[in-house]
Design a protein around this motif. Structure first.
Motif, short mmCIF file in Angstrom:
data_model
loop_
_atom_site.label_atom_id
_atom_site.label_comp_id
_atom_site.label_asym_id
_atom_site.label_seq_id
_atom_site.Cartn_x
_atom_site.Cartn_y
_atom_site.Cartn_z
N LEU A 56 0.75 -1.22 0.04
CA LEU A 56 -0.03 -0.03 -0.03
C LEU A 56 0.90 1.25 0.09
CD1 LEU A 56 -2.70 -1.15 2.48
CD2 LEU A 56 -2.96 -0.85 0.21
N ALA A 57 1.95 1.11 0.73
CA ALA A 57 2.88 2.26 0.66
C ALA A 57 3.51 2.51 -0.76
CB ALA A 57 3.97 2.28 1.65
N ARG A 58 3.83 1.40 -1.40
CA ARG A 58 4.15 1.74 -2.81
C ARG A 58 3.26 2.21 -3.52
NH1 ARG A 58 4.92 -1.79 -7.25
NH2 ARG A 58 4.12 -3.57 -5.82
N LEU A 59 1.97 1.66 -3.54
CA LEU A 59 0.91 2.20 -4.13
C LEU A 59 0.80 3.69 -4.11
CD1 LEU A 59 -1.74 1.72 -6.02
CD2 LEU A 59 -3.08 1.33 -3.91
N TYR A 63 1.02 6.31 -6.99
CA TYR A 63 0.04 7.17 -7.37
C TYR A 63 0.25 8.61 -7.36
CZ TYR A 63 -4.53 9.77 -6.75
OH TYR A 63 -5.66 10.51 -6.86
N GLU A 64 1.15 9.10 -6.40
CA GLU A 64 1.68 10.54 -6.46
C GLU A 64 2.34 11.07 -7.72
OE1 GLU A 64 3.87 10.72 -2.85
OE2 GLU A 64 1.89 10.80 -1.63
N GLN A 65 3.13 9.74 -8.33
CA GLN A 65 3.74 10.06 -9.63
C GLN A 65 3.29 9.83 -10.77
OE1 GLN A 65 7.64 7.92 -9.41
NE2 GLN A 65 8.55 8.83 -11.11
N PHE A 151 -5.91 4.44 -0.03
CA PHE A 151 -4.62 3.25 0.15
C PHE A 151 -4.92 2.33 1.32
CE2 PHE A 151 -2.96 7.66 -1.34
CZ PHE A 151 -2.88 7.40 -2.66
N GLU A 152 -5.82 1.60 1.03
CA GLU A 152 -6.36 0.54 2.12
C GLU A 152 -6.60 -0.55 1.35
OE1 GLU A 152 -8.63 3.78 4.99
OE2 GLU A 152 -9.73 2.28 3.92
N THR A 153 -6.92 -1.81 2.01
CA THR A 153 -7.17 -3.15 1.50
C THR A 153 -8.65 -3.08 0.89
OG1 THR A 153 -7.80 -4.07 3.51
CG2 THR A 153 -5.40 -4.13 2.93
N PHE A 154 -9.25 -2.16 1.19
CA PHE A 154 -10.81 -2.43 0.74
C PHE A 154 -11.06 -1.92 -0.87
CE2 PHE A 154 -11.01 -1.48 5.30
CZ PHE A 154 -11.65 -2.50 5.74
N THR A 155 -11.70 -2.88 -1.56
CA THR A 155 -11.88 -2.64 -2.83
C THR A 155 -13.47 -3.00 -2.98
OG1 THR A 155 -11.69 -4.96 -3.63
CG2 THR A 155 -9.67 -3.27 -3.87
#
Length: 240
Positions: A56-59, A63-65, A151-155
């Motif tokens: 999630l941190a890499r996501l 995302y910011e980039q 930026f969480e596990t929920f979809t």
């Protein structure tokens, strides 16, 4: 046909023939037996992130980039004993996922998805005879879209009303498997054929996305063939 008992007598009741119920029906899909496919192995493909929090941190960093992550996964359907099965990867004898992955920034959707399928399942050069090792994928209908709002596990299979910029969109595509195909699986994974009845309503084991696959596929009729390309069954088969 129903048998009723009335005052000691047996009466046979034949239900009326139902009317046609196939208007606007989706195309019928031909399914081949899992025994038609050759399964090999190739070098392991370790997970990029050691934990969920790291993923999630890499996501968030990506995302910011680059903006919203675009992920494509394939639903590969075959049959065993006349029942649809889904080819699914298992990691560490516990975690299940469909073949596919996220697209690289700027990568075209179908071309990028084809690249991800090849990375996961295409045989490596020289592993098999040349005529077996053509990496071609017949990518069919998009059956589902899942959205990650934060930026969480929920979809979710929809974008929540308060979310204007979801962080990830995952599409699930039907992959039309040919009569024969060679698939090579990374050594740290297993490729399993999971029946629809095992997936259905089984989110505890497979999660909400994978357990919904039977609903995605319910729009289609299926035609089952054997190893000699002879039709051995159809679904649904209705008796009048």
């Amino acid at each position: 046909m129903t048998t009723l008992t009335e005052a000691g007598r047996k009466t046979t009741v034949v239900p009326p023939v139902s009317g046609d119920f196939s208007s606007c029906q989706q195309k019928t899909i031909r399914l081949y037996p899992v025994s038609n496919y050759t399964f090999g192995t190739k070098e392991a493909q370790p997970e990029e992130d050691p934990s969920v929090s790291a993923r999630l941190a890499r996501l968030q960093e990506n995302y910011e980039q680059y903006g919203m992550r675009r992920t494509c996964e394939g639903i590969l359907v075959c049959h065993e004993h006349g029942h649809p099965h889904i080819l699914m990867l298992q990691i560490a004898n516990a975690f299940f996922k469909l073949p596919g992955d996220y697209l690289h920034p700027g990568e075209e959707e179908i071309a990028g998805f084809t690249n991800r399928l090849n990375e996961r399942l295409a045989p490596v050069g020289g592993q098999y005879a040349p005529d077996q090792h053509v990496a071609e994928w017949d990518i069919g209908d998009c059956l589902a879209q899942w959205w990650r709002p934060n930026f969480e596990t929920f979809t979710y299979p929809f974008i929540p009303p308060h979310v204007s910029r979801p962080k990830e969109c995952k599409k699930m595509y039907l992959i039309n498997l040919p009569k024969h195909k060679v698939l090579s699986v990374p050594k740290n994974m297993k490729l399993l054929a999971v029946p629809l009845f095992e997936l259905y309503d089984n989110s505890n084991r497979y999660g909400s996305q994978l357990s919904a696959i039977p609903q995605y596929l319910s729009r289609y009729n299926f035609e089952f063939v054997d190893e000699n390309d002879v039709v051995i069954g159809r679904s649904p088969t209705l008796t009048h």
